[in-house]
Write a protein that holds these residues in place. Structure first.
Motif, PDB file in Angstrom:
ATOM      1  N   VAL A   1      40.489   8.347 110.809  1.00 12.91           N
ATOM      2  CA  VAL A   1      41.410   9.177 110.021  1.00 12.91           C
ATOM      3  C   VAL A   1      41.870   8.369 108.823  1.00 12.91           C
ATOM      4  O   VAL A   1      42.334   7.234 108.973  1.00 12.91           O
ATOM      5  N   THR A   2      41.753   8.942 107.636  1.00 14.56           N
ATOM      6  CA  THR A   2      42.137   8.299 106.385  1.00 14.56           C
ATOM      7  C   THR A   2      43.227   9.114 105.712  1.00 14.56           C
ATOM      8  O   THR A   2      43.221  10.344 105.772  1.00 14.56           O
ATOM      9  N   MET A   3      44.155   8.437 105.050  1.00 11.62           N
ATOM     10  CA  MET A   3      45.231   9.105 104.320  1.00 11.62           C
ATOM     11  C   MET A   3      44.869   9.188 102.837  1.00 11.62           C
ATOM     12  O   MET A   3      44.369   8.216 102.255  1.00 11.62           O
ATOM     13  N   TYR A   4      45.128  10.359 102.235  1.00 14.91           N
ATOM     14  CA  TYR A   4      44.793  10.609 100.835  1.00 14.91           C
ATOM     15  C   TYR A   4      46.032  11.031 100.054  1.00 14.91           C
ATOM     16  O   TYR A   4      46.896  11.724 100.583  1.00 14.91           O
ATOM     17  N   SER A   5      46.066  10.662  98.781  1.00 13.40           N
ATOM     18  CA  SER A   5      47.050  11.266  97.882  1.00 13.40           C
ATOM     19  C   SER A   5      46.621  12.724  97.651  1.00 13.40           C
ATOM     20  O   SER A   5      45.481  13.102  97.937  1.00 13.40           O
ATOM     21  N   LEU A   6      47.533  13.548  97.136  1.00 14.51           N
ATOM     22  CA  LEU A   6      47.214  14.961  96.934  1.00 14.51           C
ATOM     23  C   LEU A   6      46.007  15.164  96.023  1.00 14.51           C
ATOM     24  O   LEU A   6      45.233  16.099  96.213  1.00 14.51           O
ATOM     25  N   ASP A   7      45.824  14.263  95.057  1.00 15.55           N
ATOM     26  CA  ASP A   7      44.686  14.389  94.136  1.00 15.55           C
ATOM     27  C   ASP A   7      43.448  13.658  94.641  1.00 15.55           C
ATOM     28  O   ASP A   7      42.414  13.626  93.975  1.00 15.55           O
ATOM     29  N   HIS A   8      43.547  13.038  95.820  1.00 12.18           N
ATOM     30  CA  HIS A   8      42.434  12.336  96.491  1.00 12.18           C
ATOM     31  C   HIS A   8      41.962  11.091  95.747  1.00 12.18           C
ATOM     32  O   HIS A   8      40.896  10.555  96.078  1.00 12.18           O
ATOM     33  N   ILE A   9      42.736  10.606  94.805  1.00 11.08           N
ATOM     34  CA  ILE A   9      42.349   9.389  94.079  1.00 11.08           C
ATOM     35  C   ILE A   9      42.706   8.139  94.872  1.00 11.08           C
ATOM     36  O   ILE A   9      41.955   7.152  94.905  1.00 11.08           O
ATOM     37  N   TYR A  10      43.841   8.160  95.549  1.00 16.30           N
ATOM     38  CA  TYR A  10      44.313   6.993  96.306  1.00 16.30           C
ATOM     39  C   TYR A  10      44.152   7.245  97.807  1.00 16.30           C
ATOM     40  O   TYR A  10      44.370   8.357  98.290  1.00 16.30           O
ATOM     41  N   THR A  11      43.764   6.196  98.515  1.00 13.24           N
ATOM     42  CA  THR A  11      43.565   6.310  99.962  1.00 13.24           C
ATOM     43  C   THR A  11      44.179   5.117 100.691  1.00 13.24           C
ATOM     44  O   THR A  11      44.241   4.005 100.157  1.00 13.24           O
ATOM     45  N   LEU A  12      44.630   5.388 101.903  1.00  9.98           N
ATOM     46  CA  LEU A  12      45.090   4.347 102.814  1.00  9.98           C
ATOM     47  C   LEU A  12      44.268   4.494 104.077  1.00  9.98           C
ATOM     48  O   LEU A  12      44.253   5.568 104.692  1.00  9.98           O
ATOM     49  N   LYS A  13      43.552   3.437 104.453  1.00  9.97           N
ATOM     50  CA  LYS A  13      42.675   3.531 105.609  1.00  9.97           C
ATOM     51  C   LYS A  13      42.654   2.230 106.400  1.00  9.97           C
ATOM     52  O   LYS A  13      42.984   1.159 105.873  1.00  9.97           O
ATOM     53  N   VAL A  14      42.280   2.361 107.659  1.00 15.19           N
ATOM     54  CA  VAL A  14      42.072   1.188 108.513  1.00 15.19           C
ATOM     55  C   VAL A  14      40.570   0.964 108.596  1.00 15.19           C
ATOM     56  O   VAL A  14      39.832   1.849 109.042  1.00 15.19           O
ATOM     57  N   LEU A  15      40.127  -0.202 108.148  1.00 17.33           N
ATOM     58  CA  LEU A  15      38.700  -0.497 108.126  1.00 17.33           C
ATOM     59  C   LEU A  15      38.187  -0.815 109.530  1.00 17.33           C
ATOM     60  O   LEU A  15      38.959  -1.022 110.465  1.00 17.33           O
ATOM     61  N   THR A  16      36.884  -0.884 109.663  1.00 19.12           N
ATOM     62  CA  THR A  16      36.254  -1.172 110.950  1.00 19.12           C
ATOM     63  C   THR A  16      36.760  -2.473 111.558  1.00 19.12           C
ATOM     64  O   THR A  16      36.905  -2.589 112.783  1.00 19.12           O
ATOM     65  N   ASN A  17      37.095  -3.448 110.710  1.00 20.60           N
ATOM     66  CA  ASN A  17      37.563  -4.753 111.211  1.00 20.60           C
ATOM     67  C   ASN A  17      39.060  -4.782 111.507  1.00 20.60           C
ATOM     68  O   ASN A  17      39.590  -5.806 111.940  1.00 20.60           O
ATOM     69  N   GLY A  18      39.777  -3.657 111.279  1.00 16.93           N
ATOM     70  CA  GLY A  18      41.208  -3.605 111.571  1.00 16.93           C
ATOM     71  C   GLY A  18      42.112  -3.844 110.384  1.00 16.93           C
ATOM     72  O   GLY A  18      43.338  -3.708 110.493  1.00 16.93           O
ATOM     73  N   ASN A  19      41.542  -4.193 109.231  1.00 17.64           N
ATOM     74  CA  ASN A  19      42.347  -4.415 108.040  1.00 17.64           C
ATOM     75  C   ASN A  19      42.738  -3.070 107.436  1.00 17.64           C
ATOM     76  O   ASN A  19      41.893  -2.200 107.226  1.00 17.64           O
ATOM     77  N   MET A  20      44.032  -2.855 107.182  1.00 23.78           N
ATOM     78  CA  MET A  20      44.487  -1.631 106.531  1.00 23.78           C
ATOM     79  C   MET A  20      44.549  -1.868 105.036  1.00 23.78           C
ATOM     80  O   MET A  20      45.188  -2.823 104.572  1.00 23.78           O
ATOM     81  N   VAL A  21      43.881  -1.010 104.255  1.00 22.81           N
ATOM     82  CA  VAL A  21      43.777  -1.215 102.813  1.00 22.81           C
ATOM     83  C   VAL A  21      44.225   0.028 102.055  1.00 22.81           C
ATOM     84  O   VAL A  21      43.998   1.159 102.489  1.00 22.81           O
ATOM     85  N   PHE A  22      44.860  -0.200 100.913  1.00 24.38           N
ATOM     86  CA  PHE A  22      45.242   0.865  99.985  1.00 24.38           C
ATOM     87  C   PHE A  22      44.315   0.749  98.795  1.00 24.38           C
ATOM     88  O   PHE A  22      44.246  -0.303  98.152  1.00 24.38           O
ATOM     89  N   GLN A  23      43.572   1.829  98.492  1.00 26.87           N
ATOM     90  CA  GLN A  23      42.538   1.766  97.475  1.00 26.87           C
ATOM     91  C   GLN A  23      42.684   2.859  96.425  1.00 26.87           C
ATOM     92  O   GLN A  23      43.275   3.906  96.686  1.00 26.87           O
TER      93      GLN A  23
END
Length: 256
Positions: free
Chosen positions: A163-185
């Motif tokens: 499950v990934t989190m998106y901004s309303l315009d889908h430009i920004y995302t917050l996700k947990v990678l396979t290795n467990g690192n949570m990144v804001f992109q």
């Protein structure tokens, strides 16, 4: 607390029921005409379900108030609402958002504003909200705009529970990678912030009722957190690129 939450999710079963039209009282409740769809104004009450036409996938409002998506023959749920308040009701609202209501209080919502959209559970198991043009505006792999208490971000795993989190315009995302690192992109490539915590496969992230936002490994043990000490705090990603924790109208923490 996290261990108990995980155990509770794994312990619940998927009992079948039916969808009901939203009314002002029990006398106005009617059985839905479709088995795999919640139309605008329909709801699931305790132990009521919709299921895919094949019967393989079932979405159920459990006695605990947690909504679960199960695949036949698989012990663990593919998706949960993470809400635990017995007597809650899942409502497909007319504005296109899926909501969980306890009494008269909304305790959870998911989806994107899209009037008269419907919730569909197809034979693929990809639970989704479709607008009136037949386009999916949300699916079970997404959180849009706001991560509320109970909702979860999840790293990719063998069951496809990412499950990934998106901004309303889908430009920004917050996700947990396979290795467990949570990144804001930004645009899925540029990393603007991360926890830096790796080597924790099948990790997940959520914000608890006490306002602690954190990541946890597959056993429910914390790997990173930020405690606000403010119950009711939620996580937001905004179209301007701000990633923050907010309580009511008060910004408690801005990460970027």
């Amino acid at each position: 607390m996290v261990r108990r939450l995980v155990a509770g999710v794994l312990a619940v079963g998927a009992l079948l029921g039916g969808a009901v039209l939203v009314g002002s009282g029990p006398a106005e409740a009617k059985t839905a005409a479709v088995s795999d769809t919640l139309l605008p104004g329909q709801k699931l009450m305790t132990l009521q379900s919709i299921k895919s036409a094949s019967g393989v996938f079932t979405l159920t409002m459990q006695r605990s108030g947690n909504v679960t998506l199960f695949q036949r023959g698989v012990a663990q749920p593919l998706w949960t609402s993470g809400t635990y308040r017995p007597g809650s009701v899942l409502v497909m609202a007319a504005d296109g958002t899926m909501r969980i209501i306890y009494g008269r209080t909304q305790i959870w919502s998911m989806g994107a504003a899209s009037p008269q959209a419907k919730l569909v559970l197809p034979n693929t198991g990809l639970l989704a909200i479709y607008n009136t043009r037949g386009k999916a505006v949300w699916n079970r792999h997404m959180v849009i705009g706001t991560l509320m208490v109970g909702a979860m971000l999840h790293a990719p795993d063998a069951l496809g529970r990412d499950v990934t989190m998106y901004s309303l315009d889908h430009i920004y995302t917050l996700k947990v990678l396979t290795n467990g690192n949570m990144v804001f992109q930004k645009n899925g490539t540029t990393v603007l912030w991360s926890t830096g915590k790796t080597q924790y496969p099948e990790s997940f992230a959520n914000i608890d009722p006490n306002g602690t936002f954190g990541t946890y490994n597959r056993d429910g043990e914390g790997t990173w957190d930020f405690a606000t000490h403010r119950p009711g705090t939620v996580v937001q990603i905004r179209n301007d690129g701000h990633f923050l924790l907010i309580n009511g109208r008060t910004v408690v923490k801005m990460f970027v």
